[in-house]
Write a protein that holds these residues in place. Structure first.
Motif, PDB file in Angstrom:
ATOM      1  N   SER A  68       0.859  -1.185   0.000  1.00 54.31           N
ATOM      2  CA  SER A  68       0.000   0.000   0.000  1.00 54.31           C
ATOM      3  C   SER A  68       0.896   1.237   0.000  1.00 54.31           C
ATOM      4  CB  SER A  68      -0.953  -0.008   1.197  1.00 54.31           C
ATOM      5  OG  SER A  68      -0.229   0.097   2.399  1.00 54.31           O
ATOM      6  N   LYS A  69       0.294   2.390   0.038  1.00 48.15           N
ATOM      7  CA  LYS A  69       1.055   3.627  -0.116  1.00 48.15           C
ATOM      8  C   LYS A  69       2.022   3.889   1.038  1.00 48.15           C
ATOM      9  CE  LYS A  69      -0.903   7.018  -2.233  1.00 48.15           C
ATOM     10  NZ  LYS A  69      -1.773   8.137  -2.584  1.00 48.15           N
ATOM     11  N   HIS A  70       1.566   3.695   2.274  1.00 42.78           N
ATOM     12  CA  HIS A  70       2.378   4.074   3.426  1.00 42.78           C
ATOM     13  C   HIS A  70       3.016   2.910   4.168  1.00 42.78           C
ATOM     14  CE1 HIS A  70       1.051   8.148   2.905  1.00 42.78           C
ATOM     15  NE2 HIS A  70      -0.197   7.724   2.870  1.00 42.78           N
ATOM     16  N   ARG A  71       2.400   1.743   4.111  1.00 37.90           N
ATOM     17  CA  ARG A  71       2.962   0.582   4.796  1.00 37.90           C
ATOM     18  C   ARG A  71       2.611  -0.684   4.028  1.00 37.90           C
ATOM     19  NH1 ARG A  71      -0.843  -0.344  10.093  1.00 37.90           N
ATOM     20  NH2 ARG A  71      -2.615  -1.103   8.918  1.00 37.90           N
ATOM     21  N   HIS A  72       3.412  -1.709   4.270  1.00 33.18           N
ATOM     22  CA  HIS A  72       3.239  -2.983   3.583  1.00 33.18           C
ATOM     23  C   HIS A  72       3.132  -4.085   4.635  1.00 33.18           C
ATOM     24  CE1 HIS A  72       4.671  -0.367   0.481  1.00 33.18           C
ATOM     25  NE2 HIS A  72       5.868  -0.318   1.009  1.00 33.18           N
ATOM     26  N   THR A 103       5.097  -5.670   9.644  1.00 31.48           N
ATOM     27  CA  THR A 103       4.594  -4.459   9.012  1.00 31.48           C
ATOM     28  C   THR A 103       5.812  -3.633   8.631  1.00 31.48           C
ATOM     29  OG1 THR A 103       2.550  -4.459  10.291  1.00 31.48           O
ATOM     30  CG2 THR A 103       3.217  -2.362   9.318  1.00 31.48           C
ATOM     31  N   MET A 146       7.022  -0.127   7.030  1.00 37.77           N
ATOM     32  CA  MET A 146       6.657   1.226   6.605  1.00 37.77           C
ATOM     33  C   MET A 146       7.410   1.555   5.316  1.00 37.77           C
ATOM     34  SD  MET A 146       4.501   1.788   8.901  1.00 37.77           S
ATOM     35  CE  MET A 146       4.037   3.481   8.626  1.00 37.77           C
ATOM     36  N   ASN A 147       6.919   2.513   4.586  1.00 34.53           N
ATOM     37  CA  ASN A 147       7.527   2.892   3.318  1.00 34.53           C
ATOM     38  C   ASN A 147       8.731   3.802   3.579  1.00 34.53           C
ATOM     39  OD1 ASN A 147       7.895   2.889   0.618  1.00 34.53           O
ATOM     40  ND2 ASN A 147       6.228   4.277   0.137  1.00 34.53           N
ATOM     41  N   ALA A 148       9.760   3.221   4.178  1.00 34.68           N
ATOM     42  CA  ALA A 148      10.995   3.936   4.500  1.00 34.68           C
ATOM     43  C   ALA A 148      12.169   2.991   4.265  1.00 34.68           C
ATOM     44  CB  ALA A 148      10.974   4.398   5.956  1.00 34.68           C
ATOM     45  N   ASP A 189      13.082   0.455   7.103  1.00 28.08           N
ATOM     46  CA  ASP A 189      12.176  -0.689   7.218  1.00 28.08           C
ATOM     47  C   ASP A 189      12.368  -1.675   6.073  1.00 28.08           C
ATOM     48  OD1 ASP A 189      11.130   0.100   9.609  1.00 28.08           O
ATOM     49  OD2 ASP A 189       9.068   0.212   8.906  1.00 28.08           O
TER      50      ASP A 189
END
Length: 79
Positions: free
Chosen positions: A19-23, A39, A41-43, A46
């Motif tokens: 997804s946009k902000h987390r996977h 989980t 995060m889109n970083a 992570d």
């Protein structure tokens, strides 16, 4: 006499719901009865944590992913 052991079936399976902000990630390793959930995060930090978790098994990895709303599925296999 040398015994041959086929290890091609021994691989880690990872499913990623993107997804946009987390996977959300589900990891299944051979010989383990429980699956690992993560989980991510889109970083970058992570993403690196996920890579290290997959590398820690020391086996080839097959990843299946599905992007939100696209209906597209990708399958990646790496050693």
């Amino acid at each position: 006499m040398t015994r041959a052991h086929d290890t091609t079936a021994a691989r880690v399976l990872a499913g990623i719901d993107i997804s946009k902000h987390r996977h959300e990630v589900l990891i299944a390793a051979p010989g383990k009865t429980r699956r690992r959930r993560m989980t991510v995060m889109n970083a970058a930090a992570d993403h690196q944590r996920l890579i290290e978790a997959l590398r820690s098994f020391g086996l080839p990895v097959t990843i299946g992913s599905e992007g939100q709303g696209t209906g597209l599925t990708a399958i990646i296999t790496a050693r």
